[in-house]
Design a protein around this motif. Structure first.
Motif, PDB file in Angstrom:
ATOM      1  N   ARG A 131      -2.507  -2.230  -5.180  1.00  0.00           N
ATOM      2  CA  ARG A 131      -2.109  -2.094  -3.946  1.00  0.00           C
ATOM      3  C   ARG A 131      -0.730  -2.619  -3.939  1.00  0.00           C
ATOM      4  O   ARG A 131       0.059  -1.940  -2.850  1.00  0.00           O
ATOM      5  N   TYR A 133       1.610  -1.062  -5.902  1.00  0.00           N
ATOM      6  CA  TYR A 133       2.647   0.183  -5.942  1.00  0.00           C
ATOM      7  C   TYR A 133       2.423   1.082  -4.664  1.00  0.00           C
ATOM      8  O   TYR A 133       3.260   1.533  -4.329  1.00  0.00           O
ATOM      9  N   SER A 134       1.132   0.765  -3.918  1.00  0.00           N
ATOM     10  CA  SER A 134       1.111   1.608  -2.691  1.00  0.00           C
ATOM     11  C   SER A 134       1.872   1.108  -1.653  1.00  0.00           C
ATOM     12  O   SER A 134       2.333   1.933  -0.627  1.00  0.00           O
ATOM     13  N   SER A 139       3.509   8.514  -1.455  1.00  0.00           N
ATOM     14  CA  SER A 139       2.233   8.977  -1.638  1.00  0.00           C
ATOM     15  C   SER A 139       1.342   9.577  -2.756  1.00  0.00           C
ATOM     16  O   SER A 139       0.216   9.159  -3.115  1.00  0.00           O
ATOM     17  N   LYS A 141       2.538   8.303  -5.764  1.00  0.00           N
ATOM     18  CA  LYS A 141       2.699   7.182  -6.600  1.00  0.00           C
ATOM     19  C   LYS A 141       3.721   7.672  -7.831  1.00  0.00           C
ATOM     20  O   LYS A 141       3.231   7.532  -8.905  1.00  0.00           O
ATOM     21  N   TRP A 185       0.007   7.614 -12.495  1.00  0.00           N
ATOM     22  CA  TRP A 185      -1.247   7.782 -11.939  1.00  0.00           C
ATOM     23  C   TRP A 185      -1.621   8.966 -11.695  1.00  0.00           C
ATOM     24  O   TRP A 185      -2.291   9.569 -10.876  1.00  0.00           O
ATOM     25  N   ARG A 217      -8.626  10.677  -9.120  1.00  0.00           N
ATOM     26  CA  ARG A 217      -8.046  11.534  -8.272  1.00  0.00           C
ATOM     27  C   ARG A 217      -8.094  13.170  -8.935  1.00  0.00           C
ATOM     28  O   ARG A 217      -8.230  14.131  -8.186  1.00  0.00           O
TER      29      ARG A 217
END
Length: 416
Positions: A131, A133-134, A139, A141, A185, A217
């Motif tokens: 969280r 890095y968010s 968006s 990352k 990511w 992802r």
């Protein structure tokens, strides 16, 4: 007091433009600079803090700020760094302490970034709460330098342009196999599959946190048949690949492992293959990385100059086919990250604590200042095993970027 005399001499020398007010531990106020902007006021809470800064400024500035022993009462840590660095470019290299640190760098042990230590070093930074890095990245990352191809680009636009620029230099085509060393990511690998249409992507990372996100992802995008991510040290990777890309990972390799890195890349790259290495570096002379950064943020890291990198490339039997140096792009990237981090500072404090917030504010400010007022840059090195696999002129980069823009718009419409 000796420490006050030393600090007075140092700040008088360093601060030419702007205003710095220093309140000593004994309550004395001293002002430096020309009275202009930025205006910064600092206060030492104890006399040992003053002496510590005198003895090892590069390490102790960050430590004292994080510990609350150097209090910034007006302005920010970035403003303080601007005052200290903007008029002293290059002068610090002549200090005896820095020459001693150069000698120490040459004595780095071979084991500093072996497989075990590399994984531990990566976990120190990248396996933090996802969280975090968010709260400050784009968006996708993307945790590396963006590419601001026009002055008004947003962070999201600049990070997309970075992926596009790299894909164009890779000369990727449908059917190609790609190895992504330090896949983060997953954004770069997913872009190459979704937009550039490559046949297969293998991403390797040492971060368990990033691996989990990347795999999710790829599954969400329906790309598990073409994109796979593995918890794997690049030195253990087998097979051969048409293309190799590595973005923001080489900084963690360590000077003593450069030969091993490029020899491994040559082994993994097909005879007609192309590699694109995107890494932070320095434009000056060889010099140790900031000790506060290596102790608290990126253990085992080193920011090279080209004279440290290129001999290892040559010894590995690779050919440099293109070098591009991105100068202020990372300063703009870090500014965006820092502004987002500070806007979400309270959320970060809830995840960790106030000390962590000060540490990361310091990290982002130090990093931005290195690209604005010191010699930190980003290198993009295009490498190959043969000298005939890349076009003779650079026109192909813009041509391929134009094609990728069209593919991006089609992909975004499809995903909407």
């Amino acid at each position: 007091m000796l420490s006050e005399k030393i600090l007075t001499t140092a700040f008088t020398r360093a601060v030419k433009h702007g205003t710095l007010t220093m309140t000593t531990a004994g309550g004395q106020k001293l002002t430096f600079g020309d009275g202009g902007m930025p205006e910064v006021a600092i206060r030492f809470t104890d006399a040992p803090a003053q002496m510590a800064l005198c003895l090892h400024p590069e390490l102790k500035l960050g430590e004292l700020f994080v510990d609350g022993r150097l209090v910034i009462e007006k302005g920010s840590i970035l403003d303080l760094l601007q005052l200290l660095l903007q008029d002293t470019r290059g002068e610090l290299d002549e200090l005896p302490l820095h020459r001693l640190r150069r000698i120490r760098t040459r004595m780095i042990r071979r084991s500093e970034n072996d497989a075990h230590r590399s994984k531990r070093n990566v976990a120190h930074h990248y396996d933090l709460d996802g969280r975090l890095y968010s709260l400050f990245l784009d968006s996708d990352k993307q945790y590396s330098c963006a590419y601001f191809d026009h002055p008004d680009a947003s962070l999201e636009e600049a990070q997309l342009a970075k992926k596009r620029h790299i894909a164009a230099k890779l000369l990727v085509d449908r059917g190609h196999s790609v190895l992504d060393i330090g896949s983060g990511w997953g954004g770069m690998g997913l872009y190459l599959a979704q937009v550039a249409g490559v046949g297969s992507v293998k991403g390797v990372t040492l971060s368990e946190e990033q691996l989990e996100v990347s795999r999710k992802r790829a599954a969400t995008a329906g790309l598990l048949d073409r994109v796979r991510f593995e918890l794997e040290d690049y030195r253990s990777t087998r097979d051969s690949f048409d293309r190799i890309v590595s973005v923001g990972m080489f900084e963690h390799v360590g000077l003593a492992s450069y030969d091993e890195y490029f020899q491994t890349c040559r082994r993994l790259l097909k005879d007609d293959g192309v590699m694109l290495l995107h890494t932070i570096g320095r434009s000056g002379t060889p010099y140790p990385t900031n000790p506060w950064i290596t102790k608290y943020i990126f253990p085992g890291g080193h920011l090279p100059v080209l004279s440290e990198v290129l001999p290892a490339v040559e010894r590995a039997g690779l050919i440099v086919t293109d070098i591009e140096i991105l100068r202020l792009h990372y300063a703009y990237t870090l500014q965006a990250w820092r502004e987002r981090f500070m806007a979400n500072r309270e959320e970060v404090r809830k995840l960790y604590d106030e000390r962590f917030c000060r540490m990361w504010e310091c990290y982002l400010a130090m990093s931005e200042s290195a690209f604005r007022w010191q010699d930190a840059v980003v290198f993009q090195l295009q490498l190959a095993r043969r000298n005939d696999v890349v076009p003779l002129t650079r026109d192909y980069i813009a041509e391929r970027e134009a094609v990728l823009r069209v593919a991006e718009s089609m992909e975004f419409k499809r995903s909407a």
